[in-house]
Design a protein around this motif. Structure first.
Motif: not given
Length: 245
Positions: A2, A112, A114-115, A139, A159
């Motif tokens: 993150t 880009n 993920t989180t 997740r 996310s």
């Protein structure tokens, strides 16, 4: 991983913790307390599995003759284990919600990642464990919030994006949740922690820090030391707590 954006104001007199200034603390002492919280929260991010992004205000939104990036580097670099690995980028937006939205959206859609998460230094009790726990929760849920007292939040991780306009309107924990659900996103929560945004918050923070120290549990070390050095304590009268110095 993150990317955690810490949205920081320049830690100089008159620019931070204005609700503290002119009361129990003068402007310089308020800046000292804010600096301690900045160090603690950025070190917690660095020690976690996340990436530290120091998101600072542009020059036209800070006091004259203040270099916003340099003022933060001077405060932060001695507190970080690897200061050269921290990213420094200017904030974009007129409101806190707008700045969070621009940063999170850019990270998710342009870089880009993920989180992405956003935190204000007043959430100084944020720990490495909380950051890593939020990463795990992301997740299965697209939004993870760290609730605080009076409906505030000390941490917000994503996310996916939401409508960030006025997304921190009081009570922020409800507003952010409503925006996430309106976007069809799942929401999860971290345990509640107090923030240090105004003097009344210390009625919650000081007893918690005292208890954690006595139990030999983790505390934000620089914030705890600064509060002790400032001589801020609580006067107990039956069930009533008042802040004294």
């Amino acid at each position: 991983m993150t990317t955690v954006a810490v949205l920081v104001d320049p830690p100089v007199e008159g620019a931070v913790l204005e609700r503290f200034s002119g009361g129990l603390l003068d402007a310089g002492e308020a800046a000292d307390l804010y600096s301690a919280m900045v160090r603690d929260i950025c070190r917690a991010v660095e020690d976690s599995g996340g990436e530290l992004l120091v998101n600072y205000r542009p020059a036209d939104q800070v006091p004259a003759d203040v270099d916003p990036e340099q003022s933060l580097r001077e405060v932060l670099e001695p507190a970080l284990a690897s200061p050269d690995e921290a990213r420094y980028e200017v904030q974009v937006g007129e409101t806190f919600a707008g700045r969070v939205g621009n940063t999170v959206t850019y990270l998710l859609e342009e870089e880009n990642v993920t989180t992405a998460a956003a935190v204000d230094p007043t959430g100084a009790l944020l720990s490495r464990k909380r950051i890593d726990s939020a990463a795990m929760k992301l997740r299965s849920s697209e939004v993870v919030l760290g609730p605080s007292t009076e409906g505030r939040v000390y941490y917000a991780a994503f996310s996916d994006t939401i409508d960030f306009e006025d997304a921190y309107a009081t009570p922020a924990v409800e507003t952010l949740t409503d925006r996430a659900r309106a976007a069809g996103l799942g929401v999860d929560f971290l345990p509640s922690d107090p923030v240090v945004a105004r003097p009344s918050d210390l009625r919650s923070v000081i007893p918690l820090l005292n208890a954690r120290q006595r139990a030999e549990r983790l505390v934000p070390p620089r914030t705890t030391e600064c509060l002790a050095d400032l001589g801020l304590t609580l006067d107990i009268d039956g069930d009533d707590l008042s802040l004294v110095r």
